[in-house]
Write a protein that holds these residues in place. Structure first.
Motif, PDB file in Angstrom:
ATOM      1  N   ILE A   1     -29.806  47.565  -6.003  1.00  0.00           N
ATOM      2  CA  ILE A   1     -29.634  47.647  -7.871  1.00  0.00           C
ATOM      3  C   ILE A   1     -29.625  46.129  -8.575  1.00  0.00           C
ATOM      4  O   ILE A   1     -30.136  46.009  -9.586  1.00  0.00           O
ATOM      5  N   ARG A   2     -28.289  45.876  -7.861  1.00  0.00           N
ATOM      6  CA  ARG A   2     -28.240  44.576  -8.298  1.00  0.00           C
ATOM      7  C   ARG A   2     -29.699  43.164  -8.743  1.00  0.00           C
ATOM      8  O   ARG A   2     -30.018  42.654  -8.772  1.00  0.00           O
ATOM      9  N   ALA A   3     -30.622  43.408  -7.977  1.00  0.00           N
ATOM     10  CA  ALA A   3     -31.840  42.511  -6.924  1.00  0.00           C
ATOM     11  C   ALA A   3     -32.630  43.287  -8.147  1.00  0.00           C
ATOM     12  O   ALA A   3     -33.711  42.612  -8.450  1.00  0.00           O
TER      13      ALA A   3
ATOM     14  N   GLN B   1     -30.643  45.682 -12.363  1.00  0.00           N
ATOM     15  CA  GLN B   1     -30.192  46.534 -13.067  1.00  0.00           C
ATOM     16  C   GLN B   1     -29.289  45.877 -14.195  1.00  0.00           C
ATOM     17  O   GLN B   1     -28.469  45.671 -14.054  1.00  0.00           O
ATOM     18  N   SER B   2     -28.729  46.360 -15.703  1.00  0.00           N
ATOM     19  CA  SER B   2     -28.197  46.337 -16.297  1.00  0.00           C
ATOM     20  C   SER B   2     -27.411  47.110 -17.408  1.00  0.00           C
ATOM     21  O   SER B   2     -28.161  48.577 -16.830  1.00  0.00           O
ATOM     22  N   GLU B   3     -26.300  46.978 -17.800  1.00  0.00           N
ATOM     23  CA  GLU B   3     -25.413  48.405 -18.523  1.00  0.00           C
ATOM     24  C   GLU B   3     -26.481  48.630 -19.563  1.00  0.00           C
ATOM     25  O   GLU B   3     -27.089  47.753 -20.427  1.00  0.00           O
TER      26      GLU B   3
ATOM     27  N   PHE C   1     -25.649  43.460 -14.455  1.00  0.00           N
ATOM     28  CA  PHE C   1     -24.536  43.921 -13.176  1.00  0.00           C
ATOM     29  C   PHE C   1     -23.558  42.753 -12.378  1.00  0.00           C
ATOM     30  O   PHE C   1     -23.816  41.855 -11.804  1.00  0.00           O
ATOM     31  N   PRO C   2     -22.326  44.041 -11.697  1.00  0.00           N
ATOM     32  CA  PRO C   2     -21.277  43.020 -11.768  1.00  0.00           C
ATOM     33  C   PRO C   2     -21.064  42.840 -10.909  1.00  0.00           C
ATOM     34  O   PRO C   2     -22.046  43.374  -9.284  1.00  0.00           O
ATOM     35  N   ASP C   3     -21.126  41.509 -10.251  1.00  0.00           N
ATOM     36  CA  ASP C   3     -21.080  40.352  -9.063  1.00  0.00           C
ATOM     37  C   ASP C   3     -20.173  41.917  -7.374  1.00  0.00           C
ATOM     38  O   ASP C   3     -20.090  42.234  -6.871  1.00  0.00           O
TER      39      ASP C   3
END
Length: 113
Positions: A68-70, A73-75, A82-84
């Motif tokens: 999802i991070r890749a 995705q953002s808030e 997206f947080p680490d």
């Protein structure tokens, strides 16, 4: 990882739940719905009550965080990235799995958050 107070609060009602065929659905499973089920099953067995307890799984998306991070995705409101480091990541699944558990004969259905 689950709501132990739910188990404690429900135990006195187990005989009536069973006798009257009352169905109970609760999101008391938190991040450990199986643990909640096991604690409730143990309490029911100790009380001599035979209950069918269903558990809804699949809401924990932690294993998908990297994918999802890749995708970038953002808030949704602030646009923050997206947080680490995440502690939990859960999705609401709707009523279908709950209905399926009830249709399958569950007296009590426990979901995650």
């Amino acid at each position: 990882g689950y709501a132990p107070d739910f188990v404690k609060a429900l135990v006195p009602w187990l005989p009536e739940i069973k006798a009257k065929g009352i169905k109970v659905v609760a999101n008391a499973g938190g991040v450990n719905p199986r643990g909640c089920r096991d604690a409730l099953a143990k309490a029911a067995a100790e009380a001599g009550i035979d209950l069918s307890i269903g558990v809804v799984l699949g809401d924990d998306l932690s294993a998908q965080a990297d994918a999802i991070r890749a995708r970038g995705q953002s808030e949704m409101f602030s646009g923050a990235p997206f947080p680490d480091d995440i502690w939990s990541m859960n999705a609401y699944l709707g009523a279908r799995p709950i209905a399926a558990a009830l249709d399958g004969g569950a007296d009590i259905v426990i979901t995650g958050r």
